[in-house]
Motif scaffolding. Structure first.
Motif: not given
Length: 511
Positions: A453-460, A464-474
């Motif tokens: 599942a992918g898209g914008a992932v907030p990373l602090k 400070v929150t920076v939106n990153m391109t990320g994917i989640s694997l389960t």
């Protein structure tokens, strides 16, 4: 011991840049700048010289001949153990009504013991020195003007207190560690609240503070539920008591007009502080031991900066002053000397603050699909490291590799780009911190290609929150693992990512 204290006081005077005052000898009194440090006489009855403002620690300790003492209204503070062990002292006259009497100032004197034996409250000349009642709901008698230091300290049986509107002065530790206290209303008459006044009242959740009360001592409400429930910037009539936020780039709101000492203290998550135009002074140790603080922005409204306003912030490199060099030259340290910053800190004039961190562009990737398992060598500071990465293919079959955040943290540990990974409901990193392995780094809990599942992932990043391109694997047990593009991590966290035909993808941490 008394001579050592006197030497220490003289050293402190010199430390803050004042001319050393003459040490006055008034008969048997040793007095310096209004501070009475020592009494060497043997009189049975004495009158403290008018003009003395502070009776220092142990000044009269063990003066066994002393039976009576008169304290003028110029005295505003009597330190701990000032009259300790004066075993003949049976009479004390206070000519003033607002005086800070530290706890145990009269320990071991018949005068205090007689007062304690007269009822629940030991009161002398409208000054409440101690409470020895049964607790419960306590009502302080009308007419009391001062509640002495430690008067109710440790009274765990007290569940409530009514303070009359005759009280103007509450001493240090007056209600410290009163764990049964749940609420307190300070009357409008209170003009001074001593340090640690309600410290450690771990059930105190409701506090009413008069709108005109501005003289509030250090840590007056520390370790109380009331303080912890006041948000990132808990204030009392404009005084910032203690920053409670998560750090990162901290912008102090305009509602703050004064900074308490240690307002920013021992907070390694803070990376920058921007102070508001509403403040005019930076007093001693307002910013203390913030190990990862790199920059401070100071408004042109500030006219006074204590020499020790910024203390032990070893990563601090830049101070951005929003005024001119001529305006800075007029700022003093509160004692008539020019303001100074810690050594090694660069001062920038007419500056709004540090350049913003480079942004990360979030790519438009499919919200779901297949991520392809790829083992890839990445050269880190000249050393090849094998990573288990996952690749997404675009419509032209061009691949972009994604790496697990904790794998990069593990591989960069000990370098200039090291960072800690945290999770409090959202993913965060703290740059410059040693990474704490969680187990499973540099491996994957699954093999082969996986659905993502992918898209914008907030990373602090440092709060400070920076939106990153990320994917989640389960994994097969439902556990989630977040992977990011390596180049995006480099942009957000401050390390260089490149490519060469000789080494392939490489990382340089010293950028």
């Amino acid at each position: 011991m008394k001579k050592n204290l006197l030497s220490l006081a003289l050293a402190l005077v010199l430390c803050v840049g004042l001319a050393s005052p003459a040490l006055a000898k008034d008969s048997n009194f040793s007095i310096m700048s209004g501070m009475l440090f020592e009494y060497t006489g043997s009189d049975s009855s004495i009158v403290i010289p008018d003009g003395v403002t502070w009776i220092a620690i142990s000044a009269f300790e063990n003066c066994t001949s002393l039976k009576s003492v008169t304290i003028p209204d110029s005295v505003t503070s009597i330190d701990t153990w000032a009259f300790k062990g004066c075993s003949s002292l049976s009479e004390v006259k206070f000519l003033g009504s607002s005086i800070d009497i530290e706890r145990d100032a009269f320990e071991g004197t018949p005068w205090l013991e007689n007062l304690k034996g007269s009822g629940d409250f030991a009161i002398a000349d409208h000054i409440l020195l101690s409470y020895q009642g049964a607790g419960g709901q306590v009502t302080i008698p009308e007419g009391v003007t001062t509640i002495g230091g430690g008067a109710f300290s440790g009274c765990t049986s007290m569940t409530g207190v009514t303070i009359p509107d005759t009280v103007s002065f509450i001493g240090s530790e007056a209600f410290g560690n009163c764990s049964g206290l749940t609420s307190v209303v300070l009357p409008d008459s209170v003009k001074h609240l001593g340090g640690l006044a309600f410290y450690g009242c771990d059930n105190l959740s409701s506090v009413t503070i008069p709108k005109d009360l501005t003289d509030i001592g250090l840590f007056a409400f520390s370790l109380t539920p009331w303080l912890s429930g006041q948000g990132d910037f808990p204030c009392a009539n404009g005084l910032l008591l203690a920053y409670q936020g998560k750090g990162g780039d901290v912008v102090v709101p305009e509602t703050v007009t004064r900074l308490d000492s240690f307002a920013f203290s021992e907070n390694d998550a803070i990376t920058s502080i921007v102070l508001p135009n509403s403040i005019t002074k930076m007093e001693i140790m307002v910013i203390d031991r913030c190990a990862n603080l790199k920059s401070i922005t100071i408004p042109a409204s500030v006219t006074s900066i204590d020499s020790y306003a910024i203390s032990d912030c070893n990563s601090l490199k830049d101070v951005y002053y929003q005024g001119s060099q001529e305006q800075w030259a007029k700022i003093d340290d509160g004692y008539g000397m020019p303001a100074e910053l810690p050594s090694g800190v660069a001062l920038h004039f007419n500056a709004e603050g540090p350049e913003p961190k480079p942004g990360v562009t979030v790519e438009d990737i499919p919200a779901s699909g297949t991520a392809y398992a790829v083992e890839q060598n990445i050269t880190i500071d000249g050393k090849a490291v094998a990573f288990q990465t996952y690749m997404l293919l675009d419509e032209h079959n061009m691949g972009s590799n994604y790496v697990k955040l904790r794998d990069i943290a593990y591989a960069l540990n000990g370098t200039a780009a090291q960072f800690e990974v945290e999770y409090d409901g959202s993913i965060g990193v703290s740059t410059g911190k040693v990474y704490t392995p969680a187990g499973g780094e540099m491996t994957t809990p699954f093999s082969g290609d996986r659905s993502y599942a992918g898209g914008a992932v907030p990373l602090k990043v440092d709060g400070v929150t920076v939106n990153m391109t990320g994917i989640s694997l389960t994994d097969d047990n439902g556990g989630g693992y977040t992977y990011f593009k390596l180049r995006d991590l480099g942009t957000a966290l401050g390390f260089n990512v490149g490519y060469s035909s000789e080494t392939g993808v490489y990382v340089e941490t010293g950028r």
